[in-house]
Structure formats: structure tokens, C-alpha cells
Design an enzyme around this catalytic site. Structure first.
Site, PDB file in Angstrom:
ATOM      1  N   ASP A 464      -4.619  20.220 -21.077  1.00  0.00           N
ATOM      2  CA  ASP A 464      -4.435  20.483 -19.651  1.00  0.00           C
ATOM      3  C   ASP A 464      -3.230  21.414 -19.441  1.00  0.00           C
ATOM      4  O   ASP A 464      -2.399  21.603 -20.341  1.00  0.00           O
ATOM      5  CB  ASP A 464      -4.206  19.140 -18.945  1.00  0.00           C
ATOM      6  CG  ASP A 464      -4.577  19.168 -17.470  1.00  0.00           C
ATOM      7  OD1 ASP A 464      -4.776  20.257 -16.917  1.00  0.00           O
ATOM      8  OD2 ASP A 464      -4.648  18.079 -16.863  1.00  0.00           O
ATOM      9  N   CYS A 512      -8.575  22.750 -19.816  1.00  0.00           N
ATOM     10  CA  CYS A 512      -8.417  22.341 -18.423  1.00  0.00           C
ATOM     11  C   CYS A 512      -7.096  22.909 -17.920  1.00  0.00           C
ATOM     12  O   CYS A 512      -6.138  23.021 -18.682  1.00  0.00           O
ATOM     13  CB  CYS A 512      -8.399  20.813 -18.379  1.00  0.00           C
ATOM     14  SG  CYS A 512      -7.989  20.116 -16.774  1.00  0.00           S
ATOM     15  N   ASP A 534     -11.357  20.201 -10.422  1.00  0.00           N
ATOM     16  CA  ASP A 534     -11.017  18.821 -10.074  1.00  0.00           C
ATOM     17  C   ASP A 534     -11.875  18.322  -8.921  1.00  0.00           C
ATOM     18  O   ASP A 534     -11.851  17.141  -8.587  1.00  0.00           O
ATOM     19  CB  ASP A 534      -9.540  18.724  -9.661  1.00  0.00           C
ATOM     20  CG  ASP A 534      -8.617  18.642 -10.866  1.00  0.00           C
ATOM     21  OD1 ASP A 534      -9.116  18.424 -11.983  1.00  0.00           O
ATOM     22  OD2 ASP A 534      -7.395  18.803 -10.691  1.00  0.00           O
TER      23      ASP A 534
HETATM   24  C1  DGJ Z   1      -5.336  17.701 -13.896  1.00  0.00           C
HETATM   25  C2  DGJ Z   1      -6.744  17.646 -14.427  1.00  0.00           C
HETATM   26  O1  DGJ Z   1      -7.519  18.631 -13.837  1.00  0.00           O
HETATM   27  C3  DGJ Z   1      -7.319  16.256 -14.197  1.00  0.00           C
HETATM   28  O2  DGJ Z   1      -8.631  16.188 -14.670  1.00  0.00           O
HETATM   29  C4  DGJ Z   1      -6.454  15.228 -14.889  1.00  0.00           C
HETATM   30  O3  DGJ Z   1      -6.533  15.387 -16.271  1.00  0.00           O
HETATM   31  C5  DGJ Z   1      -5.010  15.359 -14.418  1.00  0.00           C
HETATM   32  N1  DGJ Z   1      -4.534  16.704 -14.545  1.00  0.00           N
HETATM   33  C6  DGJ Z   1      -4.117  14.433 -15.207  1.00  0.00           C
HETATM   34  O4  DGJ Z   1      -2.795  14.569 -14.885  1.00  0.00           O
END
Ligand code: DGJ
Length: 721
Positions: A464, A512, A534
């Protein structure tokens, strides 16, 4: 255009010297300095004039008569210098502050790069020690060319400053053009933006590392916006840092398209003997409208871009605990979730944020990549063992590039973050970005994550990235390297991913960045799939996914079914599953709270998904009905053999059986991509249908009412020989 004066004695040989062989992707003319690059439906023609200026003559439909191509449209490598009439690919400052570049042709060769013929054209500056090598790799079956450039300081003494080095450029002849590109914000990623290209420059770019859009572009003659036919020039960049695309429309009507790294606030100092290679820009041509664009790009990304070892592997059904728990994770609850996930048919269980030291909320912990003993007193592996014993693989969330000020890492190395002295420090989500351009930061991250992967049986990493790039200062580097900090950062990001992947070859990697903040071919080349957004609201997801699939394949698009309901619509669970099943299916509910009925729906849908995923992930996509133009969305995937298709129908509004409405908006859906002469069986509908009938007349799918959906398999009927 003024630059054409340079070509006043153009030795034009396309008409006489080239015999275009269908099988050769690159043909050199008799003069040895004119080339024709050929893909399935396009040709791209280049020639060097007697004055040594390498020009681009044509890019487009291969039915073009080469004798018509008398004058170059522009230079292959446009530079700042001379008349400066075009968007420059190259802007240089020499030691004596001369800023003009004058390139001249030196030679060429045809190389084979990873199995594809690649034209390599060498040019050099007429006076200064600068060489420029342009590469054009031809991928005929995808109707694509990859362009990139290497700039070298061939001197012995002085540095050369690169103020701008783009990956590629091409010109289109006088016409009125229209552009589609994908732009967005958090929660509403990759929205198609359509604009006329009027005189001047249309730039779309990112200065951040997150764009929520894409460098994807599709240009077509104005007024010919067609899904299924019409000429389109398209492409994108293989880069994950800041990038830009410039589309410059000249007064006489020609169009130039240029793409590469965004050199805003950047420059590179090239030491003697050193070179810089740009990322690749891909460019393509099709006369099959946006359908041709998305199919070519999807096949190319699936077969040539996605991380090689996992490219053709079946994508597992995932469970991700983020929406169920947020940061509040513990072994007991995770195991309870995993047990039910397994019963539903899930194949890999992923624990999201919250598992590491000090991570009780988003205010602390990032950077300290050891397990939180308060939440997992026995560490991770005992829990992973139990999850594995259930028959599930285990995955984990990380955010390597960030640190919370409230972390041991920050307390030990406050100098590792981006932050200008005497300037406001810009935090986002209570976190700061590590300067990954630094070797010590790179080493720390490599050590942390290789240890994590070595000590635990982890088969999936969700990578992420949740903060904008700000304050990109690099004081520890020599002063001449400081303004290249972003470029170095991206180099090390790629290096980290590549090193971990090589060392842990059976681990999947998900990309991500606060949803779909950093979805591009650069990240795709090092990961297996991307989290598209998201926003998991199924209606909005229908739009986001339709747009995502413009430029990327469905086997790279992770899509979860969650309880998220952005507009309080309480959509049916079946509808949510159907929306997620056109990508890589995941579940994100707190399934410990599900009723037996909900579990039964999930079980049935997951089983169904496993039956269709091969065709959905590897087939050609036909976007039959756009949600942007209708109150429904219909997607069709057809396997390469054309023996099986899967149709997804999503109703976004009521479709009453009302004759007046019916005349306004037909319910018949015309399928595409089938074999016309053979018979097919359409699941859920009686009878058999010839491919031609399904494509020319169409068929009504029995999906009634708002937020109702259906998935229909269409199979070829085999008759005994
Ligand atoms: C942002 C991501 O897009 C979410 O899916 C999740 O993993 C959160 N971060 C976790 O902090």
C-alpha cells in the site's frame, strides 16, 4: 511547420526502396537509413535526410500508400534547439551554458529485445559529447510499439545537465482530433475524460506519485468516438513516478503526442561516460475503435507486462479483513474469519493493516515492521499454521514507503523522511514518506520485508502507499544528484519489489495506493494485480471498473464484496458479487456476522466465479453497454478460441416492461466476438442460437429491476463429426 525546412533535400526512398514483407516487423530501405515498422494493422515510417535529420513520416493504417509520404511530420527525437517549434523530448544544458541541441544521424541496427525486433537509431550532437540512442520495439500482434531513449555523456571531463528527457513522441497529420484520458480522485479513479484537441497543448500529468488516473491516452479523429470501429492512436507510459503526456496541436492541424517522466522540479546531471535511459512509452494504432484499444492493451499487459512468473497463474479468490476489522485485529477473530472464508470457497486469507507494532490506529506504527505482541502474543506464524491447516494460503498488508512520526523507526532516523529544513512539514494520514532514494532506507526496507517473508509462510503481499509526495529533499546526496531524487526513488522502489520477488518467487503481490492511486504499467510489471479503488459501492464500482478495463486487463483488477454502502442503498449481496466477479474476486465483509442465507449466496457465487474466471481473466473484453451512456452496464468476455463467452449484465435503474420505454431503449443486447456460423447455447435461455444471430439481432437477458444483475455463460454447441 518550420522544422520541415531542415529536410529541404529529403532523399525519399519509401516509394522506391522498400518492399514491405508481411512477415518482417522492421524493413530497412535500400539506402540503409529509412525504415518501415509494421504491426498487425499499422505501419510506422522513419527516414534520415541527407542532412542527417531523423524524421517521422507516418504512423497509422497500413493500407496507406508509401509513395504519398513525401515529407516528414516531425523529428523522431525532438529537441530544444533550432526553431524549437515542437514539444521537445530532450532539453540539455552543456557546461558552457549552451542549451541548444543539434542531433545528427550516426547509424542504426536491428536488435532482438526479449524476442521482439527493435529498431535502434543512433544520433549524436554535432558538436558536444552527447549521444542519443532511440529504441523502437515492435510488438506486431498487439498493434503496439514501445519507444524509449538512452542519453549518454560521451565526454571525458564535463557534466551534462538533462532538464528533460521524454520517452517518445509521434506526429499525426492535419486533422481535427479528440482525446480520451482517464483521470480521477480518491474513490472515483480513472474516469474517462473526453476533450477536443484545439490549437495549443493539452497536458495531463502528475507531480505526485499518486494520480488516481492514468497516463493512458486514446486519440481519434473528432466526431468518430466509436466503441467498435474507427481509427484510434493510443498508449501509455511504463512509469510509476511523476509523469506527463503532452498533446500539442499545431496551427496547421498536425498533432504531436509526447510522453515521459515529468521533469517538473527535476534535473539530472550526467557524469562523463554515464547514461540515462527513459522508461518506455507504448504507442499503438487500431481501426477497431476503443474495443480494439482495450483488447490490445489487455492482451499486451496480461502476456508481456504482468510479473512473468505469475502472469498465467489462476488468480485466487481472496478474503481481506480490512473492512471487517480495520486496525482492530487479533488472532482469535482472524481465525474465525478464516474458518468461514474457507467454507465459502476462499483460497487466500489476507490480514490488512493493524498487525504490526504500535498500530492501533493510523497515528502510529508505520515503519516498525515487527508483529504487535499485544495483538499476536505468539507471533504470526502460529496463526498462519492454523490458517494453512484450514487449506488457505496467507497474505499480509504492508506500506513500505511510509513512516509515522510515532514509531521507533522515526525516532531513530528522523533524517530518513522527506522534509525541507525551515519549511512546513506536510503530513498526510499522520504519516511521512521515507526517502527511498537513500541506500540506507532501501536496505532497511529490504531487511525488514525479507525477514518478514523468510520467517513467516506468507504467500501474498498487499503493498500500500497512502500519502502524497511532498518536500522531496535529498540533503545526504551530492548536490548534483539532489534534483533527481524522484527518479532515484522510483528506481529503488522497482529494485525493492524486484529483489523481493526474485527471493520469494511464490508470493503474489498486490499493488495499492489509497485505492487505485498508483495503477500503471510500471507497477503492473512488478506486481500481479491492483486494488482498483477504496470505493466498493457496487454501483460506483460498475463505473470505475468499466473505466479501468479501458486500459488494463480484468485479471489485474482486484474487486471485493464489502458492506460499504456509500449512498445508503442497501444493494443486494448477489449484485455486489456479480459486480466483483468481472475482476479478481475478493470478500471483505465481517463474515462472522453473516446469516446462513448470506453464506449460501457467497458460496454459490464463489463456486460460480471459479467456473468462469478462466474466460473472464484471459478472454477478450467487449464492452457492450456503457454505464456512462445507459442505465445499465453490459460486459462480455470471449475466450480466445471463441467457444465460450461470459456476459455480465448490471441494471443500475429500473427497466420496466413498458412498450414506450422499450422503443426508446432496446433491451436486446448484440453480442460480439463469436463465430457467426456455429451454434451456441445461452445459459438460462431456452434454445440454441447461431453466433450471427446473437451478434446481428441480439438477445434479451432476463434481468429485471434496479440493482439486479446476471451472469450468463454462452457455450459453443459441439456436434459430433
Ligand atoms: C488504504 C487501502 O486502500 C485500503 O484497502 C486499506 O488497506 C487501508 N489503506 C489500510 O490502512
Amino acid at each position: 511547420m518550420k522544422f520541415m525546412k531542415k529536410f529541404f533535400i529529403v532523399l525519399f526512398v519509401f516509394a522506391t526502396g522498400i518492399i514491405r514483407a508481411q512477415t518482417e516487423p522492421i524493413t530497412t530501405a535500400n539506402d540503409g537509413k529509412s525504415w518501415t515498422l509494421e504491426t498487425k494493422s499499422s505501419i510506422y515510417q522513419i527516414g534520415s535526410s541527407d542532412q542527417g535529420v531523423v524524421g517521422m513520416y507516418y504512423f497509422g493504417n497500413k493500407s496507406q500508400d508509401p509513395t504519398k509520404l513525401r515529407y516528414p511530420l516531425g523529428e523522431e527525437v525532438t529537441v530544444r534547439g533550432g526553431y524549437s517549434a515542437t514539444t521537445p523530448m530532450l532539453e540539455i544544458v552543456f557546461k558552457d551554458r549552451v542549451r541548444d541541441v543539434e542531433l545528427t544521424y550516426v547509424g542504426s541496427e536491428i536488435q532482438t529485445v526479449d524476442g521482439y525486433k527493435t529498431l535502434v537509431i543512433h544520433q549524436k550532437d554535432k558538436f558536444y559529447p552527447l549521444s542519443v540512442t532511440e529504441y523502437i520495439r515492435v510488438l506486431p500482434e498487439y498493434d503496439l510499439l514501445e519507444k524509449w531513449m538512452e542519453v549518454k555523456n560521451t565526454g571525458k571531463k564535463d557534466m551534462i545537465e538533462i532538464e528533460n528527457a521524454q520517452s517518445g513522441t509521434f506526429f499525426l497529420p492535419q486533422n481535427a482530433y479528440e482525446l480520451t484520458h482517464l483521470a480521477g480522485i480518491w474513490g472515483y479513479e480513472y474516469q474517462p475524460n473526453v476533450t477536443k484537441l484545439t490549437q495549443g497543448v493539452k497536458t495531463f500529468q502528475v507531480k505526485d506519485f499518486r494520480s488516481f488516473g492514468s497516463s493512458f491516452f486514446a486519440v481519434r479523429p473528432e466526431g468518430e468516438q466509436m466503441e467498435t470501429c474507427g481509427e484510434v492512436w493510443f498508449g501509455s507510459l511504463q512509469y510509476s513516478g511523476n509523469w506527463r503526456m503532452d498533446l500539442e496541436k499545431y496551427p496547421r492541424g498536425e498533432l504531436q503526442v509526447t510522453g515521459g517522466i515529468n521533469f517538473w522540479d527535476q534535473s539530472l546531471m550526467l557524469k562523463p561516460g554515464k547514461s540515462f535511459t527513459t522508461p518506455k512509452m507504448i504507442i499503438g494504432y487500431t481501426c477497431r475503435g476503443m474495443e480494439g484499444v482495450s483488447q490490445n492493451l489487455a492482451s499486451y499487459t496480461r502476456e508481456k507486462i504482468l510479473y512473468p512468473s505469475h502472469r498465467s497463474k489462476v488468480r485466487p479468490v481472496l478474503y481481506n479483513s480490512w473492512y471487517a476489522t480495520t486496525f482492530d485485529v487479533n488472532e482469535e477473530h482472524q481465525l474465525a474469519l478464516a474458518k468461514i472464508a474457507k467454507e465459502l470457497g476462499v483460497e487466500i486469507f489476507v490480514i490488512d493493516d493493524g498487525w504490526f507494532k504500535g498500530r492501533i490506529n493510523d497515528k502510529g506504527g508505520l515503519g516498525d515492521w515487527t508483529v504487535d505482541k499485544n495483538k499476536f502474543p505468539n507471533g504470526l506464524q502460529p496463526m498462519i499454521d492454523k490458517i494453512n491447516a484450514m487449506g488457505l494460503d496467507f497474505g499480509i498488508w504492508i506500506e513500505p514507503e511510509m513512516v509515522n512520526p510515532n514509531s521507533d523507526l522515526y525516532r531513530t532516523h528522523p533524517d530518513w523522511v522527506f522534509h525541507y529544513p525551515n519549511r512546513t512539514r506536510h503530513e498526510g494520514r499522520n504519516q511521512l514518506m521515507l526517502n527511498l532514494a537513500r541506500e540506507d532506507v532501501y536496505q532497511y526496507l529490504y531487511d525488514s520485508f525479507s525477514k518478514l517473508l523468510r520467517e513467516n509462510n506468507i504467500k501474498f503481499i498487499k503493498w500500500d502507499m497512502n500519502k502524497s509526495l511532498t518536500d522531496p529533499v535529498f540533503p545526504s546526496a551530492p548536490s548534483d544528484e539532489q534534483r533527481a531524487v524522484r527518479i532515484k526513488y522510483v528506481e529503488n522502489l522497482y529494485r525493492l519489489l524486484e529483489t523481493l520477488r526474485a527471493e520469494f518467487p511464490d508470493v503474489w503481490f498486490e499493488n495499492c495506493a489509497s485505492g487505485g492511486g498508483r495503477v500503471d504499467l510500471g507497477m503492473m510489471a512488478r506486481t500481479d494485480f491492483s486494488w482498483a479503488s477504496d470505493n466498493t459501492d457496487p454501483v460506483e464500482r460498475t463505473f470505475i471498473q468499466y473505466a479501468f478495463l479501458n486500459a488494463f486487463p480484468s485479471n489485474s483488477m482486484i474487486s471485493w464484496v464489502t458492506h460499504e454502502d456509500w449512498h445508503k442503498q442497501n444493494h443486494p449481496l448477489e449484485f455486489k458479487f456479480d459486480v466483483s466477479m468481472c475482476g479478481v474476486l475478493g470478500v471483505g465483509y465481517d463474515i462472522t456476522k453473516w446469516t446462513d442465507k448470506e453464506k449460501a449466496v457467497a458460496r454459490e457465487k464463489i463456486a460460480r466465479y471459479k467456473e468462469i474466471r478462466e474466460t473472464v481473466h484471459n478472454g477478450d473484453l467487449y464492452r457492450l453497454v456503457s454505464p456512462y451512456e445507459n442505465n445499465r452496464s453490459v460486459l462480455q468476455f470471449v475466450n480466445k478460441a471463441k467457444t465460450e463467452a461470459v456476459v455480465f449484465v448490471y441494471n443500475l435503474a429500473e427497466y420496466p416492461d413498458n412498450a414506450i420505454l422499450q422503443t426508446k431503449r432496446s433491451k436486446l443486447i448484440k453480442l460480439r466476438g463469436l463465430q457467426p456460423e456455429v451454434s451456441y447455447k445461452v445459459e438460462g435461455i431456452d434454445g440454441t442460437y447461431k453466433g450471427a444471430q446473437l451478434m446481428d439481432i441480439g438477445i434479451q437477458f432476463p434481468v429485471r429491476g434496479a440493482f439486479k444483475s446476471g451472469i450468463f455463460k454462452i457455450c459453443l454447441l459441439y456436434t459430433s463429426p
